[in-house]
Design a protein around this motif. Structure first.
Motif, PDB file in Angstrom:
ATOM      1  N   GLY A 168       0.926  -1.190  -0.048  1.00 12.04           N
ATOM      2  CA  GLY A 168       0.215  -0.054   0.041  1.00 12.04           C
ATOM      3  C   GLY A 168       0.843   1.269  -0.126  1.00 12.04           C
ATOM      4  N   LEU A 169       2.060   1.254  -0.508  1.00  9.46           N
ATOM      5  CA  LEU A 169       2.847   2.329  -0.541  1.00  9.46           C
ATOM      6  C   LEU A 169       3.480   2.638  -1.947  1.00  9.46           C
ATOM      7  CD1 LEU A 169       5.448   1.235   2.413  1.00  9.46           C
ATOM      8  CD2 LEU A 169       3.768   3.077   2.339  1.00  9.46           C
ATOM      9  N   PRO A 170       3.786   3.715  -2.323  1.00 10.76           N
ATOM     10  CA  PRO A 170       4.123   3.958  -3.688  1.00 10.76           C
ATOM     11  C   PRO A 170       5.593   3.626  -4.147  1.00 10.76           C
ATOM     12  CG  PRO A 170       4.712   5.977  -2.200  1.00 10.76           C
ATOM     13  CD  PRO A 170       4.051   5.069  -1.428  1.00 10.76           C
ATOM     14  N   VAL A 171       5.904   3.621  -5.480  1.00 10.33           N
ATOM     15  CA  VAL A 171       7.119   3.404  -6.045  1.00 10.33           C
ATOM     16  C   VAL A 171       7.712   4.782  -6.182  1.00 10.33           C
ATOM     17  CG1 VAL A 171       8.170   2.907  -8.062  1.00 10.33           C
ATOM     18  CG2 VAL A 171       6.942   1.298  -7.080  1.00 10.33           C
ATOM     19  N   LEU A 172       8.884   5.136  -5.739  1.00  9.48           N
ATOM     20  CA  LEU A 172       9.574   6.207  -5.962  1.00  9.48           C
ATOM     21  C   LEU A 172      10.418   6.194  -7.201  1.00  9.48           C
ATOM     22  CD1 LEU A 172       9.927   9.398  -5.004  1.00  9.48           C
ATOM     23  CD2 LEU A 172      11.891   8.448  -3.608  1.00  9.48           C
ATOM     24  N   PRO A 173      10.140   6.709  -8.378  1.00  7.81           N
ATOM     25  CA  PRO A 173      10.989   6.374  -9.614  1.00  7.81           C
ATOM     26  C   PRO A 173      12.356   7.551  -9.709  1.00  7.81           C
ATOM     27  CG  PRO A 173       9.268   7.629 -10.168  1.00  7.81           C
ATOM     28  CD  PRO A 173       9.111   7.267  -8.656  1.00  7.81           C
ATOM     29  N   ILE A 174      13.261   6.749  -9.894  1.00  3.28           N
ATOM     30  CA  ILE A 174      14.625   7.513 -10.077  1.00  3.28           C
ATOM     31  C   ILE A 174      15.362   7.186 -11.448  1.00  3.28           C
ATOM     32  CG2 ILE A 174      16.827   7.919  -8.965  1.00  3.28           C
ATOM     33  CD1 ILE A 174      15.840   7.624  -6.149  1.00  3.28           C
ATOM     34  N   ALA A 175      15.884   8.085 -11.968  1.00  2.00           N
ATOM     35  CA  ALA A 175      16.648   7.885 -13.181  1.00  2.00           C
ATOM     36  C   ALA A 175      17.949   8.941 -13.130  1.00  2.00           C
ATOM     37  CB  ALA A 175      15.915   8.496 -14.288  1.00  2.00           C
ATOM     38  N   HIS A 176      18.924   8.308 -13.824  1.00  2.00           N
ATOM     39  CA  HIS A 176      20.343   9.090 -13.640  1.00  2.00           C
ATOM     40  C   HIS A 176      21.079   8.576 -14.961  1.00  2.00           C
ATOM     41  CE1 HIS A 176      22.339   5.087 -12.929  1.00  2.00           C
ATOM     42  NE2 HIS A 176      21.393   4.922 -12.146  1.00  2.00           N
ATOM     43  N   ASN A 177      22.262   9.467 -15.187  1.00  2.00           N
ATOM     44  CA  ASN A 177      23.167   9.218 -16.178  1.00  2.00           C
ATOM     45  C   ASN A 177      24.365   8.699 -15.946  1.00  2.00           C
ATOM     46  OD1 ASN A 177      23.770  11.620 -15.274  1.00  2.00           O
ATOM     47  ND2 ASN A 177      23.775  12.834 -17.544  1.00  2.00           N
ATOM     48  N   ALA A 178      24.626   8.098 -14.674  1.00  2.00           N
ATOM     49  CA  ALA A 178      25.899   7.932 -14.002  1.00  2.00           C
ATOM     50  C   ALA A 178      27.127   7.094 -15.055  1.00  2.00           C
ATOM     51  CB  ALA A 178      25.955   7.058 -12.731  1.00  2.00           C
ATOM     52  N   GLY A 179      26.226   6.234 -15.771  1.00  2.00           N
ATOM     53  CA  GLY A 179      27.215   5.433 -16.802  1.00  2.00           C
ATOM     54  C   GLY A 179      27.841   6.269 -17.791  1.00  2.00           C
TER      55      GLY A 179
ATOM     56  N   ALA B 146      11.618   7.885 -20.445  1.00  2.00           N
ATOM     57  CA  ALA B 146      11.627   9.303 -21.062  1.00  2.00           C
ATOM     58  C   ALA B 146      12.701  10.222 -20.184  1.00  2.00           C
ATOM     59  CB  ALA B 146      10.076   9.816 -20.577  1.00  2.00           C
ATOM     60  N   ALA B 147      12.901  10.011 -18.874  1.00  2.00           N
ATOM     61  CA  ALA B 147      13.770  10.755 -18.060  1.00  2.00           C
ATOM     62  C   ALA B 147      15.071  10.301 -18.554  1.00  2.00           C
ATOM     63  CB  ALA B 147      13.608  10.241 -16.556  1.00  2.00           C
ATOM     64  N   GLN B 148      15.564   9.419 -18.960  1.00  2.00           N
ATOM     65  CA  GLN B 148      16.684   8.938 -19.444  1.00  2.00           C
ATOM     66  C   GLN B 148      17.084   9.546 -20.888  1.00  2.00           C
ATOM     67  OE1 GLN B 148      19.057   5.204 -18.947  1.00  2.00           O
ATOM     68  NE2 GLN B 148      17.144   4.472 -18.139  1.00  2.00           N
ATOM     69  N   ARG B 149      15.980   9.800 -21.653  1.00  2.00           N
ATOM     70  CA  ARG B 149      16.240  10.439 -22.842  1.00  2.00           C
ATOM     71  C   ARG B 149      16.294  11.846 -22.508  1.00  2.00           C
ATOM     72  NH1 ARG B 149      15.124   6.891 -26.797  1.00  2.00           N
ATOM     73  NH2 ARG B 149      13.232   5.272 -26.404  1.00  2.00           N
ATOM     74  N   GLY B 150      15.743  12.375 -21.499  1.00  2.00           N
ATOM     75  CA  GLY B 150      15.661  13.849 -21.296  1.00  2.00           C
ATOM     76  C   GLY B 150      17.298  13.975 -20.962  1.00  2.00           C
TER      77      GLY B 150
END
Length: 253
Positions: A179-190, A236-240
């Motif tokens: 009953g909790l949310p997913v907190l989405p995270i994106a990054h470009n560390a690679g 979409a976030a990774q494309r950005g």
């Protein structure tokens, strides 16, 4: 973004390995007598902050975070793309206390793995997917109830920049059932800490924290829909961020 000399990279790894050996050795003597939140901060929180500082001081790796206002007060399930080791350091320091899903073989690594074993990780056997899913569900639920963030890399392994792996539903299922949310995270560390080889590049790593996402229910379709939403947001976030190629614009007929 410039490639760093082998000397700087070697110096970084020498200092990182030395600090891990010394800190883990000290942790074996002190941490077992601490409650979990304090133990986590002592073992993982402080050392990961040092690792990030070392990466900045020696490698010139900085970080810029956007979306910090999206982090909920109550710990939930964190779902992030996986490109390097850097994001493990960053997320472990940023969200405290935190547990993560990892392959059980890592716990056998001298010193580092032994210290990780004291941090309530969800250690899974990748050769047994059904058992792995059950373990994530049962242990993850207990951790969330204890106020511990749970980190899941749904791609299962590090994926090179320019690609995105299939997202497993384990994170979405865990969040929906709790009953909790997913907190989405994106990054470009690679882009700066490549998956393959020892080479490193100086620059600023971008981390984006999205709005929490909830499942409509606990059924299989609800879990699948949530997982699809998280995947679409991350893509979409990774494309950005330039980690994935832009989608070609459609030409008018």
């Amino acid at each position: 973004m410039s490639k760093l000399s082998a000397v700087r990279v070697a110096l970084f790894y020498f200092l990182l390995a030395t600090s891990a050996f010394l800190w883990c050795s000290l942790s074996f003597l002190v941490a077992p007598f601490m409650k979990f939140p304090q133990r986590y901060r002592f073992i993982n929180g402080h050392w990961c902050r040092f690792a990030l500082w070392l990466a900045k001081a020696v490698l010139g790796l900085k970080v810029r975070v956007t979306g910090e206002h999206n982090v909920p007060a109550q710990p939930c399930v964190i779902v992030s793309n996986h490109q390097s080791t850097w994001e493990t350091f960053f997320l472990s320091a940023y969200f405290q206390p935190m547990s993560q899903v990892l392959k059980k073989e890592l716990l056998y690594v001298p010193f580092f793995g032994w210290a990780m074993a004291m941090l309530r990780p969800i250690a899974i056997d990748r050769s047994n997917p059904k058992d792995a899913l059950k373990r994530v569900a049962s242990e993850g639920d207990l951790l969330l109830k204890d106020g511990v963030w749970v980190l899941i890399f749904p791609e299962g392994t590090r994926v090179p920049v320019g690609q995105i792996g299939k997202f497993t539903r384990s994170g979405a299922a865990l969040a929906a059932n709790a009953g909790l949310p997913v907190l989405p995270i994106a990054h470009n560390a690679g882009k700066f800490w490549p998956r393959e080889g020892w080479g490193k590049y100086s620059g600023t790593i971008e981390v984006v924290i999205g709005e929490p996402m909830y499942a409509a229910g606990t059924g299989p379709r609800d879990v699948a829909n949530l997982n699809d939403q998280v995947f679409a947001w991350n893509e979409a976030a990774q494309r950005g961020l330039g980690s994935l190629p832009e989608v070609p614009a459609a030409h008018p007929a």
